[in-house]
Design a protein around this motif. Structure first.
Motif, PDB file in Angstrom:
ATOM      1  N   GLU A 201       0.829  -1.209   0.000  1.00  0.00           N
ATOM      2  CA  GLU A 201       0.000   0.000   0.000  1.00  0.00           C
ATOM      3  C   GLU A 201       0.859   1.252   0.000  1.00  0.00           C
ATOM      4  O   GLU A 201       0.477   2.280  -0.552  1.00  0.00           O
ATOM      5  N   THR A 202       2.032   1.157   0.637  1.00  0.00           N
ATOM      6  CA  THR A 202       2.917   2.327   0.704  1.00  0.00           C
ATOM      7  C   THR A 202       3.716   2.538  -0.578  1.00  0.00           C
ATOM      8  O   THR A 202       4.490   3.491  -0.669  1.00  0.00           O
ATOM      9  N   THR A 203       3.560   1.645  -1.551  1.00  0.00           N
ATOM     10  CA  THR A 203       4.182   1.866  -2.872  1.00  0.00           C
ATOM     11  C   THR A 203       3.088   1.903  -3.948  1.00  0.00           C
ATOM     12  O   THR A 203       3.294   1.449  -5.064  1.00  0.00           O
TER      13      THR A 203
ATOM     14  N   GLN B 295      11.637   9.467 -12.287  1.00  0.00           N
ATOM     15  CA  GLN B 295      12.627   9.228 -11.247  1.00  0.00           C
ATOM     16  C   GLN B 295      12.474   7.801 -10.743  1.00  0.00           C
ATOM     17  O   GLN B 295      11.450   7.152 -10.984  1.00  0.00           O
ATOM     18  N   GLY B 296      13.474   7.324 -10.026  1.00  0.00           N
ATOM     19  CA  GLY B 296      13.371   6.043  -9.345  1.00  0.00           C
ATOM     20  C   GLY B 296      12.924   6.237  -7.908  1.00  0.00           C
ATOM     21  O   GLY B 296      12.459   7.308  -7.517  1.00  0.00           O
ATOM     22  N   ARG B 297      13.066   5.181  -7.097  1.00  0.00           N
ATOM     23  CA  ARG B 297      12.694   5.255  -5.676  1.00  0.00           C
ATOM     24  C   ARG B 297      13.954   5.512  -4.851  1.00  0.00           C
ATOM     25  O   ARG B 297      14.811   4.632  -4.712  1.00  0.00           O
TER      26      ARG B 297
ATOM     27  N   LEU C 245       6.688  13.026  -8.841  1.00  0.00           N
ATOM     28  CA  LEU C 245       8.093  13.381  -8.978  1.00  0.00           C
ATOM     29  C   LEU C 245       8.552  14.244  -7.800  1.00  0.00           C
ATOM     30  O   LEU C 245       7.831  15.125  -7.340  1.00  0.00           O
ATOM     31  N   ASN C 246       9.764  13.955  -7.309  1.00  0.00           N
ATOM     32  CA  ASN C 246      10.423  14.738  -6.254  1.00  0.00           C
ATOM     33  C   ASN C 246       9.703  14.684  -4.913  1.00  0.00           C
ATOM     34  O   ASN C 246       9.990  15.497  -4.031  1.00  0.00           O
ATOM     35  N   ARG C 247       8.767  13.746  -4.758  1.00  0.00           N
ATOM     36  CA  ARG C 247       8.093  13.564  -3.466  1.00  0.00           C
ATOM     37  C   ARG C 247       8.625  12.329  -2.781  1.00  0.00           C
ATOM     38  O   ARG C 247       9.043  11.373  -3.436  1.00  0.00           O
ATOM     39  N   GLU C 248       8.608  12.310  -1.455  1.00  0.00           N
ATOM     40  CA  GLU C 248       9.131  11.179  -0.674  1.00  0.00           C
ATOM     41  C   GLU C 248       8.055  10.642   0.269  1.00  0.00           C
ATOM     42  O   GLU C 248       8.341  10.247   1.397  1.00  0.00           O
ATOM     43  N   GLU C 249       6.804  10.628  -0.189  1.00  0.00           N
ATOM     44  CA  GLU C 249       5.715  10.135   0.650  1.00  0.00           C
ATOM     45  C   GLU C 249       5.619   8.621   0.542  1.00  0.00           C
ATOM     46  O   GLU C 249       6.070   8.014  -0.434  1.00  0.00           O
ATOM     47  N   GLY C 250       4.965   8.007   1.542  1.00  0.00           N
ATOM     48  CA  GLY C 250       4.881   6.550   1.558  1.00  0.00           C
ATOM     49  C   GLY C 250       6.277   5.956   1.591  1.00  0.00           C
ATOM     50  O   GLY C 250       7.145   6.406   2.344  1.00  0.00           O
ATOM     51  N   ASP C 251       6.487   4.930   0.759  1.00  0.00           N
ATOM     52  CA  ASP C 251       7.835   4.359   0.617  1.00  0.00           C
ATOM     53  C   ASP C 251       8.581   4.940  -0.565  1.00  0.00           C
ATOM     54  O   ASP C 251       9.527   4.335  -1.085  1.00  0.00           O
ATOM     55  N   GLY C 252       8.128   6.083  -1.071  1.00  0.00           N
ATOM     56  CA  GLY C 252       8.960   6.840  -1.976  1.00  0.00           C
ATOM     57  C   GLY C 252       8.674   6.734  -3.458  1.00  0.00           C
ATOM     58  O   GLY C 252       9.270   7.468  -4.237  1.00  0.00           O
TER      59      GLY C 252
ATOM     60  N   PRO D  54      14.720  -9.954 -15.541  1.00  0.00           N
ATOM     61  CA  PRO D  54      13.881  -9.825 -14.345  1.00  0.00           C
ATOM     62  C   PRO D  54      14.521  -8.890 -13.323  1.00  0.00           C
ATOM     63  O   PRO D  54      15.693  -9.046 -12.962  1.00  0.00           O
ATOM     64  N   THR D  55      13.751  -7.916 -12.868  1.00  0.00           N
ATOM     65  CA  THR D  55      14.287  -6.959 -11.912  1.00  0.00           C
ATOM     66  C   THR D  55      13.142  -6.273 -11.183  1.00  0.00           C
ATOM     67  O   THR D  55      11.986  -6.313 -11.620  1.00  0.00           O
ATOM     68  N   THR D  56      13.451  -5.645 -10.072  1.00  0.00           N
ATOM     69  CA  THR D  56      12.474  -4.857  -9.330  1.00  0.00           C
ATOM     70  C   THR D  56      12.513  -3.424  -9.849  1.00  0.00           C
ATOM     71  O   THR D  56      13.592  -2.844 -10.006  1.00  0.00           O
ATOM     72  N   VAL D  57      11.342  -2.864 -10.102  1.00  0.00           N
ATOM     73  CA  VAL D  57      11.245  -1.528 -10.700  1.00  0.00           C
ATOM     74  C   VAL D  57      10.350  -0.659  -9.835  1.00  0.00           C
ATOM     75  O   VAL D  57       9.295  -1.107  -9.382  1.00  0.00           O
ATOM     76  N   CYS D  58      10.769   0.572  -9.602  1.00  0.00           N
ATOM     77  CA  CYS D  58       9.932   1.585  -8.967  1.00  0.00           C
ATOM     78  C   CYS D  58      10.092   2.882  -9.744  1.00  0.00           C
ATOM     79  O   CYS D  58      11.168   3.155 -10.281  1.00  0.00           O
ATOM     80  N   MET D  59       9.010   3.686  -9.766  1.00  0.00           N
ATOM     81  CA  MET D  59       9.054   4.893 -10.581  1.00  0.00           C
ATOM     82  C   MET D  59       8.278   6.033  -9.944  1.00  0.00           C
ATOM     83  O   MET D  59       7.301   5.814  -9.229  1.00  0.00           O
ATOM     84  N   ARG D  60       8.752   7.244 -10.237  1.00  0.00           N
ATOM     85  CA  ARG D  60       7.995   8.469  -9.991  1.00  0.00           C
ATOM     86  C   ARG D  60       7.855   9.209 -11.314  1.00  0.00           C
ATOM     87  O   ARG D  60       8.718   9.074 -12.184  1.00  0.00           O
ATOM     88  N   LEU D  61       6.796   9.990 -11.437  1.00  0.00           N
ATOM     89  CA  LEU D  61       6.411  10.511 -12.750  1.00  0.00           C
ATOM     90  C   LEU D  61       5.924  11.948 -12.649  1.00  0.00           C
ATOM     91  O   LEU D  61       5.337  12.351 -11.651  1.00  0.00           O
ATOM     92  N   GLU D  62       6.199  12.711 -13.703  1.00  0.00           N
ATOM     93  CA  GLU D  62       5.598  14.036 -13.893  1.00  0.00           C
ATOM     94  C   GLU D  62       5.284  14.200 -15.375  1.00  0.00           C
ATOM     95  O   GLU D  62       6.091  13.810 -16.231  1.00  0.00           O
ATOM     96  N   LEU D  63       4.116  14.750 -15.674  1.00  0.00           N
ATOM     97  CA  LEU D  63       3.716  15.033 -17.046  1.00  0.00           C
ATOM     98  C   LEU D  63       3.574  16.530 -17.231  1.00  0.00           C
ATOM     99  O   LEU D  63       3.119  17.234 -16.328  1.00  0.00           O
ATOM    100  N   TYR D  64       3.958  17.030 -18.407  1.00  0.00           N
ATOM    101  CA  TYR D  64       3.887  18.457 -18.682  1.00  0.00           C
ATOM    102  C   TYR D  64       3.111  18.689 -19.969  1.00  0.00           C
ATOM    103  O   TYR D  64       3.330  18.011 -20.964  1.00  0.00           O
ATOM    104  N   GLY D  65       2.224  19.661 -19.936  1.00  0.00           N
ATOM    105  CA  GLY D  65       1.421  19.947 -21.116  1.00  0.00           C
ATOM    106  C   GLY D  65       0.434  21.070 -20.853  1.00  0.00           C
ATOM    107  O   GLY D  65       0.563  21.817 -19.886  1.00  0.00           O
ATOM    108  N   CYS D  66      -0.542  21.163 -21.713  1.00  0.00           N
ATOM    109  CA  CYS D  66      -1.578  22.183 -21.542  1.00  0.00           C
ATOM    110  C   CYS D  66      -2.893  21.640 -22.068  1.00  0.00           C
ATOM    111  O   CYS D  66      -2.899  20.734 -22.903  1.00  0.00           O
ATOM    112  N   PRO D  67      -4.025  22.157 -21.578  1.00  0.00           N
ATOM    113  CA  PRO D  67      -5.325  21.657 -22.050  1.00  0.00           C
ATOM    114  C   PRO D  67      -5.482  21.831 -23.557  1.00  0.00           C
ATOM    115  O   PRO D  67      -5.042  22.831 -24.129  1.00  0.00           O
ATOM    116  N   TRP D  68      -6.076  20.839 -24.193  1.00  0.00           N
ATOM    117  CA  TRP D  68      -6.295  20.865 -25.641  1.00  0.00           C
ATOM    118  C   TRP D  68      -7.645  21.524 -25.899  1.00  0.00           C
ATOM    119  O   TRP D  68      -8.658  20.884 -26.075  1.00  0.00           O
ATOM    120  N   HIS D  69      -7.654  22.854 -25.930  1.00  0.00           N
ATOM    121  CA  HIS D  69      -8.900  23.601 -26.074  1.00  0.00           C
ATOM    122  C   HIS D  69      -9.443  23.556 -27.494  1.00  0.00           C
ATOM    123  O   HIS D  69     -10.587  23.923 -27.723  1.00  0.00           O
TER     124      HIS D  69
END
Length: 859
Positions: free
Chosen positions: A33-35, A81-83, A42-49, A151-166
Motif C-alpha cells: 500500500e505504501t508503494t 525518477q526512481g525510488r 516526482l520529487n516527493r518522498e511520501e509513503g515508501d517513496g 527480471p528486476t524490481t522496478v519503482c518509478m515516480r512521474l511528472e507530465l507536462y502539457g496544456c489543455p487541448w482547447h
C-alpha cells in the motif's frame, strides 16, 4: 541549461494546486500500500517513496502506471525518477513505453519520428530525467509502462507536462499523402508519418498526426525543422488528379458541439515548383455524428498569389456554424497542394467565449503564476485602504511581476520554443501546466496545440502479398496482375547465373545482349545449414559431388576450442572458436591477419546430428562452393572437419564483428568526437567500405553467383576496416526483425529485396545490385535505423507492388544526410524498376573507386 534553471526556480514554489488528485492515478498492480500509484509523484518522498509494481518485472510483463488528466491534454514532456526514499531505495526503470487514449478504451502506443516506441529513463534512483515527446500527443489517459531486458524490481515516480487541448479536435480523416519525384530535385515523401489512427486503402481515419504537432512547414517544403528525416517531412501533400477529383476531402471530429468562427490552414505556395495554396474550400457541418451533413456548406475562395512563394496561413471564415463534425473539400489551384497545420477557432454552442489554438505571453504568464497560491492574488483588494501602504504594495507587486515576465520571455525565446518545436508565429492564447505533483515539483511551459492533418489516395488496388501460396508459382501472380506476364516475358532474361556452357538468351528475348541468362530450371537454390540462402548457383557446379571435390584440408577437430555461439539455423549452428596451430597448419600464404601473438579466431559452421540427408548433402555442396571462392572481400573457407560427425566448415572471422553493429556504435568524425573520444568514422572510411563491398560482389557476379542476402549484417570487418562478405546474418537472433516469414515457409529479407524477387521469386545479379543499394543506404545512415523503418512488413510488400506498377506512387528510401548527392544518385540507379537499367557491379566498383580517390570536399 536555462530550461532547467526555469524548472528549478519554479519548483521552489511551496504549495500545490491539486490539479491531479490521488484517485486519478492508478496502476496495474502495487507491491505494498505504501508503494501505490498515489506515491508516484516526482520529487516527493511520501509513503515508501515511489510506485512499485508487484513482484519482479519480467521482460514480457506489461505493468503500468495510469493517469487520468481529466480532459484532453496536449502533452509534450515526461519526467521520471526512481525510488530514493531518503537514501534507502535503489529501484528505478532504465526504459519505458508510453500508451495513451482519448476515452480509456482505445489505446495507442507513442513512437518517435523514427518509429521507436521505447524511451530511455533513469540510471539511478534519485536524478529526474526529462524527456521531450517528439512528436507530442493529445490524450486524456496516459499509461507509463516500464520495460526491462531481465527480471528486476522496478519503482518509478512521474511528472507530465502539457496544456489543455482547447481546440477540442479528437480526430481527422483524409487521403494519405503522396510521393513527389520532381526531376532535378530530391524525392519528397509528403505522407503523414506520425498519424496514430487507422491506415487502410490509402485512407487515414480516426486519429491525429502531423497536422496537430505544432510544427509549421517552411517556405521551401524540402527543408525540414526535424533532424534525420526525409525531404518534405513537415508537409502533407497531394497531386492534382491523383484522387479522382479536383479536391482533397478531409473530415474533422470534435469532442463536443462547437460554434465555429474560422479555420486556419498553413499551406505551401512554391508556385514555381507547381505548389499553390488551395483555390477554394467548401465546408459542410454535422450537429451530431449520427446526423447527416447539413445542406448549406460554407464556401470560401482564396486570393491566389503568384509573386510571393512564402508559405502562409489562410484564414477561412466559418460563419459561427454549430457542429460536432466538419467536412471540408480543398480545391487544387495547381499541380500540388501541401498543408503543414490546420487549426480551428471556436466556442461552445451558444457561448461567445472563443477557444482557439493561440495564446499570448501575458496569459501564459498569469496561468503559470496562478498555479501557486502564493502569487495567485497579486491585487491588493483585500488589504486595508488607508495610507500609502496599498500603493507601495501594488508598485512592488507590479515590479516583481514585470521582472518575472521579462525573465520568462528570455527563457522562452532562448530555449522553450526550440525544445518544444513550436513555430515562432504559433502562440496559444491559453496555457497551463498539467501537474501530477505539487508546486514544489518541476514545471514546464508548454507549447500550442495544433490542428489535424491527413493524407491518402482513393486508388484501391488488389494487394499482392508474397505470403500468398502463389509466391512459389509466379504464373499465379500473373493471373492476379496480367501486366506481370508481359513484364516477365520481356525480362525473363534479367538475371545472373550463366555458365559458359549454358544456353544464352536470344537477342529478342533480352533487354540487352549483355544481360545474363535466367532460367529457374538451371539454378540450384542452396539452403545453408544456418538457414540462410547465401548463394544461388548454377546447377552444373554441384552435380555429382564427392569427397575428392573438397579442395580444403581436414583440420583436427580437437584443436577447435569453443568460445561462443554466434547463431543457429534449422539444421546447423555457427560457433566462434579458437583454432590452435591454424597458421602452421595452413602454411605460408594463408589468408589470416597478423595476430600479434593472439589466438586465431574462426567461425565454425556445424551440421546438427539430427540433420536430414538432404541437409547433409547441401552442407557438402556448400563446402565445395565456398572452396571455389578466393577474393580479399569474400569470407574464405579455411579448412573442414568432415571425416566424422558432426560435419564442420571453418571460415575466417573478423575482429570487429559485423558492419551493422560496428557503424551503429559510431558517429561521423568531427571536432566533438575527437575531443570526447567518441568512436567515429570519416566519409573516406564509408567510401572505402563501399568500394570493398562492390569489389566482393563484382567477384561473385563474375562467377555468376547470386548472394540473395547482401546487407551490412552480412559484412564482417577487421581491425584495419577490411570487409569480407559472409552469410551469418539470418542465423542471429539480433537480426531476426530484418527477416519476414511467409506462413512458415521461407524467411526473406524483404526490405533489401528487389521487386522481382518478392513478386516473381526471381533472384539475379541485378537483384543483388538492388540489395547493394540498400546496403549503401545503411552505411551512409551509420546503420541508425532499419530501411523503410516507418513502414510495416506488409506495407513494404505493398510498396513493392508500386515499384512494379511504376505509376509514381512507390516510396523510396530518403537521401542520408551523410551521403553526397552524386553517391545517392548511384543508389537510386540500383533501385531502377527495369532490371536492364540497373548498373553492374563492375560499373559500381569503378564509380565508387573514383569517388574514394578524389578529395573529400569534391565528392
Amino acid at each position: 541549461m536555462l530550461f532547467y534553471l526555469l524548472l528549478s526556480i519554479l519548483s521552489s514554489m511551496p504549495e500545490t494546486d491539486g490539479r491531479i488528485q490521488d484517485h486519478a492515478i492508478t496502476a496495474s498492480s502495487q507491491w505494498y500500500e505504501t508503494t501505490g500509484p498515489q506515491y508516484a509523484r516526482l520529487n516527493r518522498e511520501e509513503g515508501d517513496g515511489a510506485w512499485c509494481p508487484a513482484g519482479l518485472l519480467q521482460p514480457s510483463d506489461t505493468q503500468y502506471l495510469q493517469v487520468d488528466l481529466g480532459q484532453l491534454t496536449f502533452l509534450t514532456v515526461v519526467g521520471t525518477q526512481g525510488r530514493y526514499a531518503r537514501n534507502s531505495g535503489k529501484e528505478f526503470a532504465r526504459m519505458y513505453r508510453l500508451n495513451y487514449s482519448h476515452d480509456g478504451q482505445l489505446w495507442r502506443s507513442w513512437k518517435n519520428r523514427l518509429g521507436n516506441k521505447t524511451m530511455e529513463a533513469n540510471d539511478n534512483a534519485y536524478v529526474s530525467v526529462i524527456k521531450d515527446l517528439h512528436p507530442p500527443i493529445i490524450s486524456r489517459y496516459v499509461r507509463l509502462i516500464p520495460v526491462t531486458k531481465m527480471p528486476t524490481t522496478v519503482c518509478m515516480r512521474l511528472e507530465l507536462y502539457g496544456c489543455p487541448w482547447h481546440d477540442g479536435l479528437t480526430s481527422y480523416s483524409s487521403p494519405e499523402g503522396q510521393l513527389m519525384m520532381p526531376p532535378g530535385y530530391p524525392i519528397a515523401s509528403l505522407n503523414d508519418s506520425t498519424y496514430d489512427g487507422a491506415h487502410e486503402r490509402r485512407k487515414l481515419s480516426g486519429g491525429l498526426g502531423q497536422l496537430t504537432d505544432g510544427v509549421i512547414g517552411q517556405d521551401d517544403f524540402l527543408v525540414t525543422r526535424q533532424y534525420h528525416v526525409w525531404p518534405g517531412y513537415d508537409y502533407v501533400g497531394w497531386r492534382n488528379g491523383s484522387l479522382g477529383s479536383g479536391y482533397v476531402e478531409m473530415e474533422f471530429v470534435f469532442d463536443k458541439q462547437r460554434n465555429f468562427t474560422s479555420m486556419k490552414v498553413h499551406s505551401n505556395n512554391m508556385f514555381y515548383r507547381g505548389v499553390k495554396i488551395f483555390s477554394s474550400v467548401s465546408c459542410s457541418f454535422k450537429p451530431r455524428l449520427i446526423a447527416t451533413w447539413e445542406a448549406e456548406p460554407v464556401e470560401f475562395r482564396t486570393v491566389l498569389d503568384d509573386r510571393n512563394p512564402s508559405a502562409r496561413y489562410v484564414t477561412v471564415p466559418l460563419g459561427r456554424r454549430n457542429a460536432k463534425a466538419l467536412r471540408c473539400r480543398f480545391h487544387f489551384a495547381d499541380v500540388w497542394m501541401m498543408f503543414s497545420e490546420i487549426s480551428f477557432q471556436s466556442g461552445r454552442r451558444g457561448s461567445r467565449e472563443i477557444s482557439t489554438a493561440k495564446f499570448s505571453f501575458t496569459t501564459a504568464t498569469c496561468q503559470l503564476l496562478n498555479s501557486s497560491p502564493s502569487v495567485t492574488n497579486p491585487s491588493a483588494k483585500d488589504q486595508p485602504d488607508d495610507g500609502n501602504t496599498p500603493i507601495l504594495i501594488g508598485c512592488l507587486v507590479t515590479i516583481i511581476l514585470l521582472l518575472v515576465v521579462i525573465i520568462f520571455l528570455i527563457l522562452w525565446c532562448q530555449y522553450v520554443c526550440k525544445v518544444l518545436e513550436k513555430a515562432p508565429r504559433r502562440i496559444l492564447e491559453e496555457e497551463v501546466t498539467v501537474r501530477l505533483s505539487s508546486s514544489s515539483d518541476t514545471i514546464i511551459l508548454q507549447t500550442p496545440p495544433v490542428p489535424p492533418r491527413v493524407s491518402q489516395m482513393d486508388h484501391p488496388y488488389e494487394r499482392v502479398f508474397l505470403l500468398d501460396p502463389q509466391y512459389q508459382d509466379p504464373a499465379g501472380l500473373r493471373n492476379k496482375l496480367p501486366e506481370l506476364s508481359r513484364s516477365a516475358e520481356t525480362s525473363a532474361c534479367g538475371g545472373g547465373y550463366a555458365e559458359p556452357d549454358v544456353t544464352q538468351c536470344t537477342p529478342h528475348q533480352c533487354f540487352q545482349s549483355s544481360v545474363p541468362h535466367y532460367a529457374e530450371t538451371d539454378i540450384v537454390s542452396l539452403q545453408g545449414v544456418t538457414g540462410s540462402n547465401m548463394y544461388a548457383v548454377p546447377a552444373l557446379t554441384v552435380d555429382s559431388l564427392t569427397r575428392k571435390d573438397i579442395s580444403v584440408a581436414e583440420f583436427p577437430r580437437h584443436r577447435l576450442l569453443f568460445r561462443e555461439k554466434l547463431g543457429e539455423g534449422q539444421f546447423g549452428e555457427v560457433h566462434l572458436c579458437e583454432a590452435e596451430g591454424l597458421p602452421e597448419f595452413l602454411g605460408e600464404g594463408a589468408p589470416l591477419p597478423d595476430r600479434d601473438g593472439r589466438p586465431v579466431l574462426v567461425a565454425v559452421k556445424q551440421l546438427r546430428a539430427d540433420a536430414t540427408n538432404n541437409a547433409r548433402n547441401d552442407f557438402l555442396k556448400e563446402i565445395k562452393i565456398m572452396s571455389r571462392l578466393n577474393d580479399p572481400n569474400i569470407i574464405q573457407l579455411l579448412c573442414v572437419c568432415v571425416s566424422s560427425d558432426p560435419l564442420c566448415m571453418v571460415t575466417e572471422y573478423m575482429d570487429n564483428g559485423d558492419l551493422n553493429m560496428f557503424l551503429s556504435q559510431r558517429e561521423m568524425e568531427s571536432t566533438l568526437t575527437h575531443a570526447n573520444n567518441i568512436p567515429a568514422v570519416s566519409l573516406s572510411d564509408l567510401l572505402h567500405m563501399s568500394v570493398q563491398i562492390s569489389s566482393g560482389m563484382r567477384y561473385l557476379a563474375s562467377l555468376n553467383f547470386v548472394h540473395r542476402d547482401l546487407a551490412t549484417r552480412n559484412c564482417l570487418l577487421d581491425r584495419r576496416l577490411t570487409i569480407k562478405i559472409a552469410d551469418f546474418g539470418m542465423s542471429r537472433n539480433l537480426y531476426s526483425s530484418d527477416y519476414y516469414r511467409i506462413q512458415g515457409r521461407a524467411v526473406l529479407p524483404i526490405r533489401w529485396m528487389a521487386w522481382e524477387s518478392i513478386l516473381l521469386g526471381k533472384f539475379t545479379t541485378a537483384s543483388d545490385v538492388w540489395a547493394f543499394g540498400v546496403t549503401l543506404w545503411e552505411i551512409f545512415t551509420l546503420c541508425k535505423e532499419q530501411p523503410y523503418s516507418l513502414l510495416s512488413d506488409e506495407q513494404v510488400i505493398e510498396n513493392t507492388g508500386e515499384f512494379f506498377r511504376n505509376q509514381g506512387r512507390q516510396i523510396f528510401l530518403f537521401a542520408p544526410l551523410l551521403c553526397p548527392p552524386s553517391l545517392f544518385e548511384l543508389m537510386m540507379r540500383c533501385w531502377d524498376r527495369d532490371i536492364a537499367d540497373r548498373p553492374t557491379f563492375e560499373g559500381l566498383y569503378q564509380a565508387y573507386q573514383r569517388k574514394h580517390n578524389i578529395p573529400k570536399y569534391l565528392v
